[in-house]
Design an enzyme around this catalytic site. Structure first.
Site, PDB file in Angstrom:
ATOM      1  N   ARG A  34     -36.105 -64.764 -53.349  1.00 58.17           N
ATOM      2  CA  ARG A  34     -34.748 -64.777 -53.908  1.00 58.17           C
ATOM      3  C   ARG A  34     -34.731 -64.388 -55.388  1.00 58.17           C
ATOM      4  O   ARG A  34     -33.732 -63.878 -55.895  1.00 58.17           O
ATOM      5  CB  ARG A  34     -34.098 -66.154 -53.713  1.00 58.17           C
ATOM      6  CG  ARG A  34     -32.673 -66.185 -54.215  1.00 58.17           C
ATOM      7  CD  ARG A  34     -31.907 -67.422 -53.784  1.00 58.17           C
ATOM      8  NE  ARG A  34     -30.542 -67.362 -54.314  1.00 58.17           N
ATOM      9  CZ  ARG A  34     -29.568 -68.186 -53.996  1.00 58.17           C
ATOM     10  NH1 ARG A  34     -29.789 -69.158 -53.136  1.00 58.17           N
ATOM     11  NH2 ARG A  34     -28.376 -68.053 -54.515  1.00 58.17           N
TER      12      ARG A  34
ATOM     13  N   HIS B 203     -21.064 -60.293 -68.186  1.00 55.38           N
ATOM     14  CA  HIS B 203     -22.286 -60.512 -67.401  1.00 55.38           C
ATOM     15  C   HIS B 203     -22.772 -59.238 -66.713  1.00 55.38           C
ATOM     16  O   HIS B 203     -23.938 -58.857 -66.822  1.00 55.38           O
ATOM     17  CB  HIS B 203     -22.049 -61.638 -66.388  1.00 55.38           C
ATOM     18  CG  HIS B 203     -23.224 -61.878 -65.502  1.00 55.38           C
ATOM     19  ND1 HIS B 203     -24.368 -62.479 -65.946  1.00 55.38           N
ATOM     20  CD2 HIS B 203     -23.453 -61.543 -64.206  1.00 55.38           C
ATOM     21  CE1 HIS B 203     -25.251 -62.528 -64.959  1.00 55.38           C
ATOM     22  NE2 HIS B 203     -24.719 -61.966 -63.881  1.00 55.38           N
TER      23      HIS B 203
ATOM     24  N   LYS C 256     -27.433 -59.905 -49.891  1.00 53.54           N
ATOM     25  CA  LYS C 256     -27.639 -61.224 -50.486  1.00 53.54           C
ATOM     26  C   LYS C 256     -27.872 -62.256 -49.392  1.00 53.54           C
ATOM     27  O   LYS C 256     -28.759 -63.102 -49.508  1.00 53.54           O
ATOM     28  CB  LYS C 256     -26.459 -61.614 -51.374  1.00 53.54           C
ATOM     29  CG  LYS C 256     -26.703 -62.934 -52.067  1.00 53.54           C
ATOM     30  CD  LYS C 256     -26.056 -63.054 -53.412  1.00 53.54           C
ATOM     31  CE  LYS C 256     -26.472 -64.379 -54.065  1.00 53.54           C
ATOM     32  NZ  LYS C 256     -25.784 -64.603 -55.338  1.00 53.54           N
TER      33      LYS C 256
ATOM     34  N   LYS D 112     -25.500 -70.956 -55.485  1.00 50.82           N
ATOM     35  CA  LYS D 112     -25.917 -71.349 -56.831  1.00 50.82           C
ATOM     36  C   LYS D 112     -24.675 -71.672 -57.645  1.00 50.82           C
ATOM     37  O   LYS D 112     -23.736 -70.878 -57.697  1.00 50.82           O
ATOM     38  CB  LYS D 112     -26.654 -70.202 -57.520  1.00 50.82           C
ATOM     39  CG  LYS D 112     -28.101 -70.081 -57.144  1.00 50.82           C
ATOM     40  CD  LYS D 112     -28.746 -69.163 -58.180  1.00 50.82           C
ATOM     41  CE  LYS D 112     -30.127 -68.748 -57.793  1.00 50.82           C
ATOM     42  NZ  LYS D 112     -30.695 -67.846 -58.816  1.00 50.82           N
TER      43      LYS D 112
ATOM     44  N   HIS E 223     -31.726 -59.639 -64.925  1.00 46.79           N
ATOM     45  CA  HIS E 223     -31.020 -60.817 -65.414  1.00 46.79           C
ATOM     46  C   HIS E 223     -31.725 -61.537 -66.556  1.00 46.79           C
ATOM     47  O   HIS E 223     -31.061 -62.191 -67.359  1.00 46.79           O
ATOM     48  CB  HIS E 223     -30.739 -61.787 -64.263  1.00 46.79           C
ATOM     49  CG  HIS E 223     -29.547 -61.388 -63.452  1.00 46.79           C
ATOM     50  ND1 HIS E 223     -29.488 -60.210 -62.756  1.00 46.79           N
ATOM     51  CD2 HIS E 223     -28.347 -62.011 -63.249  1.00 46.79           C
ATOM     52  CE1 HIS E 223     -28.316 -60.129 -62.140  1.00 46.79           C
ATOM     53  NE2 HIS E 223     -27.610 -61.204 -62.424  1.00 46.79           N
TER      54      HIS E 223
ATOM     55  N   ASN F 228     -32.588 -61.454 -59.271  1.00 45.67           N
ATOM     56  CA  ASN F 228     -32.436 -61.557 -60.725  1.00 45.67           C
ATOM     57  C   ASN F 228     -32.887 -60.298 -61.447  1.00 45.67           C
ATOM     58  O   ASN F 228     -33.066 -60.326 -62.672  1.00 45.67           O
ATOM     59  CB  ASN F 228     -33.237 -62.750 -61.251  1.00 45.67           C
ATOM     60  CG  ASN F 228     -32.643 -64.063 -60.787  1.00 45.67           C
ATOM     61  OD1 ASN F 228     -31.438 -64.253 -60.856  1.00 45.67           O
ATOM     62  ND2 ASN F 228     -33.471 -64.945 -60.286  1.00 45.67           N
TER      63      ASN F 228
ATOM     64  N   HIS G 212     -29.359 -62.044 -69.464  1.00 50.61           N
ATOM     65  CA  HIS G 212     -28.957 -63.366 -69.955  1.00 50.61           C
ATOM     66  C   HIS G 212     -29.313 -63.530 -71.427  1.00 50.61           C
ATOM     67  O   HIS G 212     -28.564 -64.151 -72.187  1.00 50.61           O
ATOM     68  CB  HIS G 212     -29.648 -64.470 -69.140  1.00 50.61           C
ATOM     69  CG  HIS G 212     -29.070 -64.649 -67.766  1.00 50.61           C
ATOM     70  ND1 HIS G 212     -29.708 -65.361 -66.771  1.00 50.61           N
ATOM     71  CD2 HIS G 212     -27.909 -64.213 -67.213  1.00 50.61           C
ATOM     72  CE1 HIS G 212     -28.970 -65.361 -65.684  1.00 50.61           C
ATOM     73  NE2 HIS G 212     -27.870 -64.663 -65.913  1.00 50.61           N
TER      74      HIS G 212
ATOM     75  N   GLU H 202     -23.646 -55.210 -60.332  1.00 51.22           N
ATOM     76  CA  GLU H 202     -24.371 -56.073 -59.380  1.00 51.22           C
ATOM     77  C   GLU H 202     -24.513 -55.370 -58.026  1.00 51.22           C
ATOM     78  O   GLU H 202     -25.496 -55.576 -57.318  1.00 51.22           O
ATOM     79  CB  GLU H 202     -23.649 -57.420 -59.209  1.00 51.22           C
ATOM     80  CG  GLU H 202     -23.475 -58.232 -60.488  1.00 51.22           C
ATOM     81  CD  GLU H 202     -24.663 -59.149 -60.830  1.00 51.22           C
ATOM     82  OE1 GLU H 202     -25.760 -58.972 -60.265  1.00 51.22           O
ATOM     83  OE2 GLU H 202     -24.470 -60.031 -61.697  1.00 51.22           O
TER      84      GLU H 202
ATOM     85  N   GLU I 294     -34.779 -70.390 -53.768  1.00 49.52           N
ATOM     86  CA  GLU I 294     -35.478 -69.524 -54.724  1.00 49.52           C
ATOM     87  C   GLU I 294     -36.904 -69.990 -55.009  1.00 49.52           C
ATOM     88  O   GLU I 294     -37.311 -70.196 -56.139  1.00 49.52           O
ATOM     89  CB  GLU I 294     -34.687 -69.397 -56.035  1.00 49.52           C
ATOM     90  CG  GLU I 294     -35.192 -68.200 -56.854  1.00 49.52           C
ATOM     91  CD  GLU I 294     -34.251 -67.803 -57.993  1.00 49.52           C
ATOM     92  OE1 GLU I 294     -33.023 -67.838 -57.788  1.00 49.52           O
ATOM     93  OE2 GLU I 294     -34.761 -67.442 -59.043  1.00 49.52           O
TER      94      GLU I 294
ATOM     95  N   ARG J 102     -21.477 -87.033 -55.080  1.00 56.98           N
ATOM     96  CA  ARG J 102     -22.742 -86.408 -54.653  1.00 56.98           C
ATOM     97  C   ARG J 102     -22.540 -85.220 -53.717  1.00 56.98           C
ATOM     98  O   ARG J 102     -23.446 -84.824 -52.990  1.00 56.98           O
ATOM     99  CB  ARG J 102     -23.681 -87.420 -53.987  1.00 56.98           C
ATOM    100  CG  ARG J 102     -24.040 -88.557 -54.900  1.00 56.98           C
ATOM    101  CD  ARG J 102     -25.364 -89.184 -54.512  1.00 56.98           C
ATOM    102  NE  ARG J 102     -25.639 -90.314 -55.386  1.00 56.98           N
ATOM    103  CZ  ARG J 102     -25.196 -91.549 -55.145  1.00 56.98           C
ATOM    104  NH1 ARG J 102     -24.511 -91.816 -54.059  1.00 56.98           N
ATOM    105  NH2 ARG J 102     -25.465 -92.503 -56.005  1.00 56.98           N
TER     106      ARG J 102
END
Ligand code: NAD
Ligand code: ZN
Length: 361
Positions: A241, A270, A227, A143, A248, A245, A252, A185, A237, A121
């Site tokens: 936040r 990416h 960031k 993330k 993105h 993206n 994606h 980025e 997010e 965990r």
């Protein structure tokens, strides 16, 4: 060395500078227990893993260090590789005070971070990013995820690292194409919230592409600070936040539809997909009457100047891309929610974007 602090419920430092991989004391100071799993890939490990192991054992001879290597490339960010990292932790006998050290680009960082989030965990993770993209983006913010056939990053967790050590010396071996992907980025931070940084990037284009150490360190630190500021205000997010993206949702969709990039194929990686995605988001904003057309021109010009793609690769079906975009995590109640902009430095989230307008760009 430059340091950016990420504050919040679990504060951690991002150190940026040459030679950090050899700084065993600094690295070992983040390791609480005896068990450490070094996760890397088949490109990075032969170059840098021994240095990290030696540095760690020099500072902490009692450490039990295991190692797991992924085949290089996005196609390794899978549930199968995740299971293999978990098995490596089990084989090591890793206890709850174990530490996962991610040595590599965003693929290694996202996968190793997710394994650290799940093992018992949650155990500590230290990020040693080795691509420009992972230094400015993926290693920061917590993330973690893996991809599935239906889409990128659909399975994952928020799990902030204990520390990020970005050794800028390793950028010397990074292929130029990957440097450019990272710069996409970096440009994103300027495009979404900092017009002055956007201009600075244009002025330092040559130096950045030539691998000038000072220019790169400055670009990395400014990106990380951006960031960090956003992640501090919105760690999970719930709002702001999402601006990170920018480009993105389109990007994606391209990555998933094309099949993920790999050193052995020409599919967009990416960063390249995000470059195209930012241009599409900017064009859509102009179409919707939100942003001036000359700002799209400026964005396209800056990206192209850095050698990045600015148009959708031939052969991709717009309807298929749109279908991919409908699976984006930002969507709410089945409505397309996109990050668009009012111009350079002014991104915003727009809920319920008309799909016909998306198809038009
Ligand atoms: P990557 O990890 O695949 O690295 C790119 C290539 O460079 C690989 O072939 C790798 O082996 C090689 N490489 C890495 N470091 C090297 C070095 N120093 N010298 C020589 N070769 C080196 O890709 P990436 O661009 O670093 O990361 C992309 C991933 O990051 C994507 O999966 C993306 O979804 C993810 N990402 C995550 C976040 C986040 O917030 N978690 C943010 C942005 C991107
Ligand atoms: Zn990204």
């Amino acid at each position: 060395m430059k340091t950016v602090h990420v504050n919040g419920p679990v504060p951690y430092p991002i150190h940026i500078g040459p030679g950090l991989l050899d700084d065993g004391q600094r690295l070992a100071a983040r390791v609480r227990g005896r068990h450490l799993l070094l996760v890397s890939d088949t490109n990075v490990a032969p170059r840098y893993a021994a240095r990290v192991r030696d540095a760690l054992l020099g500072a902490r001879p009692d450490l039990q260090i295991g190692q797991y290597l992924l085949p290089a490339g996005e196609s390794s960010k899978t549930i199968e590789q995740f299971a293999a990292v978990i098995a490596a932790l089990a084989d090591l006998g890793a206890s709850r005070d174990a530490c996962v050290v991610a040595l590599g680009g965003g693929v290694v960082g996202d996968l190793a971070g997710f394994a650290a989030a799940c093992w018992m965990r949650g155990v500590d993770c230290v990020q040693l990013p080795t691509t420009l993209l992972s230094m400015v983006d993926s290693s920061v913010g917590g993330k973690t995820a893996v991809d599935i056939a239906q889409g990128k990053n659909l399975v994952g967790a928020f799990h902030p690292p204990r520390a990020v050590l970005a050794d800028t010396g390793v950028l010397a071996t990074l292929p130029l194409r990957e440097v450019r992907a990272g710069l996409a980025e970096v440009i994103k931070y300027g495009a979404l919230g900092d017009a002055a940084f956007f201009d600075w990037l244009g002025e330092h284009q040559r130096a950045l592409l030539d691998g000038d150490a000072d220019a790169l360190a400055e670009a990395i630190a400014r990106s990380c600070q951006h960031k960090a500021d956003i992640v501090e205000r919105d760690p999970l997010e719930r709002g702001e936040r999402a601006l990170l993206n920018l480009g993105h949702t389109f990007g994606h969709a391209i990555e998933t539809e094309q099949g993920y990039g790999h050193p052995d194929n020409d599919n967009l990686n990416h960063g390249e997909a995000v470059a195209v995605g930012m241009v599409l988001a900017a064009e859509l904003s102009t179409r919707l009457g939100m942003a001036p057309a000359q700002d799209v021109q400026a964005l396209r010009g800056l990206l192209a100047g850095f050698g990045l793609p600015v148009t959708v690769p031939a052969g991709l079906d717009p309807q298929a891309l749109l279908a991919r975009m409908r699976l984006d995590k930002k969507n709410i109640a089945g409505r397309l929610r996109l990050v668009l902009w009012r111009g350079i430095g002014q991104a915003l989230v727009v809920p319920d974007v008309d799909e016909d307008q998306v198809l038009a760009v």
